[in-house]
Design a protein around this motif. Structure first.
Motif, mmCIF file in Angstrom:
data_model
loop_
_atom_site.group_PDB
_atom_site.id
_atom_site.type_symbol
_atom_site.label_atom_id
_atom_site.label_comp_id
_atom_site.label_asym_id
_atom_site.label_seq_id
_atom_site.Cartn_x
_atom_site.Cartn_y
_atom_site.Cartn_z
ATOM 1 N N ALA A 216 56.399 73.376 102.271
ATOM 2 C CA ALA A 216 54.964 73.104 102.291
ATOM 3 C C ALA A 216 54.574 72.343 103.551
ATOM 4 N N THR A 217 53.483 72.760 104.162
ATOM 5 C CA THR A 217 53.025 72.081 105.384
ATOM 6 C C THR A 217 51.967 71.019 105.104
ATOM 7 N N ARG A 218 51.280 71.116 103.941
ATOM 8 C CA ARG A 218 50.193 70.178 103.658
ATOM 9 C C ARG A 218 50.439 69.313 102.432
ATOM 10 N N CYS A 219 50.855 69.926 101.328
ATOM 11 C CA CYS A 219 50.985 69.099 100.127
ATOM 12 C C CYS A 219 51.991 69.670 99.139
ATOM 13 N N ILE A 220 52.469 68.784 98.275
ATOM 14 C CA ILE A 220 53.301 69.164 97.137
ATOM 15 C C ILE A 220 52.599 68.662 95.884
ATOM 16 N N VAL A 221 52.379 69.552 94.931
ATOM 17 C CA VAL A 221 51.839 69.185 93.626
ATOM 18 C C VAL A 221 52.979 69.328 92.634
ATOM 19 N N TYR A 222 53.304 68.263 91.915
ATOM 20 C CA TYR A 222 54.518 68.285 91.103
ATOM 21 C C TYR A 222 54.335 67.577 89.771
ATOM 22 N N ASN A 228 63.927 66.593 86.246
ATOM 23 C CA ASN A 228 64.524 67.467 87.259
ATOM 24 C C ASN A 228 63.604 67.655 88.460
ATOM 25 N N THR A 229 62.298 67.770 88.196
ATOM 26 C CA THR A 229 61.336 67.916 89.293
ATOM 27 C C THR A 229 61.324 66.673 90.166
ATOM 28 N N LEU A 230 61.371 65.509 89.548
ATOM 29 C CA LEU A 230 61.378 64.263 90.325
ATOM 30 C C LEU A 230 62.623 64.170 91.205
ATOM 31 N N GLU A 231 63.759 64.640 90.706
ATOM 32 C CA GLU A 231 64.976 64.663 91.518
ATOM 33 C C GLU A 231 64.811 65.633 92.697
ATOM 34 N N VAL A 232 64.145 66.737 92.455
ATOM 35 C CA VAL A 232 63.938 67.750 93.499
ATOM 36 C C VAL A 232 63.106 67.209 94.648
ATOM 37 N N ILE A 233 62.030 66.494 94.334
ATOM 38 C CA ILE A 233 61.107 66.069 95.410
ATOM 39 C C ILE A 233 61.412 64.666 95.947
ATOM 40 N N ASP A 234 62.424 64.020 95.382
ATOM 41 C CA ASP A 234 62.763 62.657 95.802
ATOM 42 C C ASP A 234 63.009 62.582 97.317
ATOM 43 N N GLY A 235 62.253 61.717 97.973
ATOM 44 C CA GLY A 235 62.427 61.503 99.408
ATOM 45 C C GLY A 235 61.626 62.439 100.303
ATOM 46 N N LYS A 238 55.103 64.592 102.581
ATOM 47 C CA LYS A 238 54.095 65.526 103.051
ATOM 48 C C LYS A 238 52.774 64.773 103.164
ATOM 49 N N PRO A 239 51.799 65.316 103.895
ATOM 50 C CA PRO A 239 50.498 64.624 103.998
ATOM 51 C C PRO A 239 49.908 64.282 102.629
ATOM 52 N N LEU A 240 50.118 65.169 101.643
ATOM 53 C CA LEU A 240 49.642 64.905 100.295
ATOM 54 C C LEU A 240 50.792 65.106 99.302
ATOM 55 N N MET A 241 51.034 64.096 98.475
ATOM 56 C CA MET A 241 52.009 64.194 97.384
ATOM 57 C C MET A 241 51.238 63.921 96.102
ATOM 58 N N ILE A 242 51.004 64.962 95.306
ATOM 59 C CA ILE A 242 50.111 64.881 94.154
ATOM 60 C C ILE A 242 50.903 65.139 92.875
ATOM 61 N N SER A 243 50.933 64.161 91.980
ATOM 62 C CA SER A 243 51.663 64.331 90.721
ATOM 63 C C SER A 243 50.695 64.525 89.561
ATOM 64 N N PHE A 244 51.190 65.184 88.523
ATOM 65 C CA PHE A 244 50.396 65.364 87.300
ATOM 66 C C PHE A 244 51.309 65.183 86.102
ATOM 67 N N GLY A 245 50.723 64.833 84.970
ATOM 68 C CA GLY A 245 51.510 64.645 83.753
ATOM 69 C C GLY A 245 50.723 63.884 82.710
#
Length: 467
Positions: A216-222, A228-235, A238-245
């Protein structure tokens, strides 16, 4: 040819493309986009289908069956992932030196035709969330292009070509398909154990999802609630890191979730601690709360207000083969769902059981020998949620049964379950046995929907009208 840049180079030079397996739900929307961009297409497939009728309506010639002469004067060939070895069209293309690319490579090339590619990945929920996003963007005038894994009633298709720079694509992890995409925004809904025939280990699967997210060049929505997802995106940065839950620690979270009626829910949408509105879903299932929240978060990124997203989602009735009601006959409801992983079966059957039906019939077609073998106990556990379980033979698809696995082995783990070799036998048994007030839901990502249609036809042949 398989280097990612190769296909971009070839596409810039050719006009005549042959698509082997053009009737697939993943191939058809790409064909629509290529057709709209002026390419001259032809295609082939093994079986007649509603999709092939749509292909022909575009003026694209289609061959039933595969033969070397089907290639005609093709300058490039695209093949579906489901082909058996030694396909005569692929062999002819190799013989003639025609560039051959996979559907995944074409998908990636198409994604690079748009400045704002939104790619939706996750073990579960991809089609529903992709459909929700497209539904919102389409109704709010954003005019997106799209490739969806199921038919979206809003656009009456599996995808569309729009006039904006937004492209929404369902990004499947199998065989690293999603790594061919060039997303501005990567979405990860969840990461669960699946496709281990390819990935072998969960660590490999997570590593692949991490590569996808990092593209991703602009953002990750996770999904900020999924370990498992948190382990994947750890570290990753990106300009935007957007979480939902559901947890208040997320950028977007769902609060005050209540079941309204018939397994449908409403909830408050909270953004950074501030309530933005309340959404009452029209689709059943608790899992759709997070699906809708993910779609709202993505559409906010794309410039749609929360209120406009809420208004659009209140009219979202689901995607094709996602708890799709096919008809009601004499008090018996027939539905169809794409669920093919234990976790997907669990949420679908729980939603069904929470609705106002007398009994729930799960009519399941296991898909691939490897998944059935590796997750057999999980399949048995979740199918027991249903009141009645009927199964078909395993659909092997791309696989050879080296596991020695049979549906009878799964049936032996589920008391009272039955299985049949043919859809005709399944349809007759279920329609002979179902009672007023029952729900019959066919389940699987293969062609089990044909059994559901047979059941509808049986009722109609008895003079029982659809309501």
């Amino acid at each position: 040819m398989s280097v990612l840049s190769d296909i971009d180079n070839v596409l810039s030079k050719v006009k005549r493309i042959h698509m082997v397996g053009i009737g697939g739900s993943g191939m058809f929307p790409l064909a629509e986009i290529l057709h709209a961009k002026g390419y001259k297409l032809s295609g082939s497939d093994n079986n007649e289908s509603d999709i092939l009728k749509r292909v022909r309506k575009l003026g694209i010639p289609v061959f039933l069956g595969h033969a070397a002469e089907n290639l005609g004067d093709a300058e490039m060939v695209v093949q579906t992932a489901a082909l058996l070895p030694n396909n005569p069209e692929i062999e002819e293309a190799k013989k003639r030196g025609i560039p051959i690319f996979s559907r995944a490579e074409l998908f990636g090339a198409v994604s690079r035709h748009f400045d704002n590619c939104i790619a939706v990945a996750g073990t579960h929920g991809k089609t529903t969330v992709t459909s929700m996003i497209v539904h919102i963007l389409y109704l709010t005038g954003k005019d997106p292009s799209a490739v969806i894994g199921g038919k979206l009633p809003t656009i009456d298709s599996y995808g569309r070509i729009g006039g904006s720079d937004i492209f929404v694509g369902e990004a499947c992890e199998f065989a690293d398909t999603f790594l061919h995409l060039s997303p501005a925004c990567s979405i990860i809904l969840n990461v669960d154990e699946d496709h281990l025939d390819y990935f072998k280990t969960m660590d490999n699967l997570k590593a692949s999802f991490r590569k996808f997210a990092d593209k991703a060049t602009r953002c990750i929505v996770y999904n900020g609630d999924d370990k498992n997802t948190l382990e994947v995106i750890d570290g990753l940065k990106k300009p935007l890191m957007i979480s939902f839950g559901e947890r208040p620690s997320n950028t977007w979270y769902a609060a005050n979730i209540n079941k309204v009626s018939n397994a449908r829910h409403e909830f408050d949408i909270i953004f950074k601690g501030e309530k933005k509105g309340t959404l009452k879903l029209a689709v059943p299932g608790y899992h759709n709360v997070l699906n809708a929240l993910a779609a709202i978060a993505v559409c906010d990124y794309a410039g749609v207000s929360v209120q406009d997203s809420i208004k659009a989602l209140e009219s979202f009735m689901g995607a094709g083969r996602r708890f799709e009601i096919l008809g009601r006959y004499g008090g018996v409801t027939i539905a169809d769902d794409y669920a093919h992983h234990p976790q997907e079966l669990k949420v679908t059957l729980r939603a069904a059981k929470a609705m106002d039906y007398k009994r729930v019939w799960a009519v399941f077609q296991p898909f691939t020998y490897s998944r059935t073998y590796m997750l057999m106990d999980d399949f048995a556990d979740v199918l027991k949620i249903a009141d009645k379980v009927v199964m078909t033979e395993i659909m092997g698809s791309r696989e050879i049964n080296t596991y020695g696995v049979e549906t009878s082995q799964l049936a032996a783990k589920i008391e009272g379950s039955v299985w049949f070799k043919t859809f005709e036998e399944v349809a007759k048994y279920v329609t002979d046995s179902a009672e007023e007030g029952d729900l019959i839901i066919t389940l699987g990502c293969g062609d089990i929907y044909k059994a559901a249609k047979m059941m509808c036809e049986i009722y109609e042949s008895k003079g029982i009208s659809k309501v």
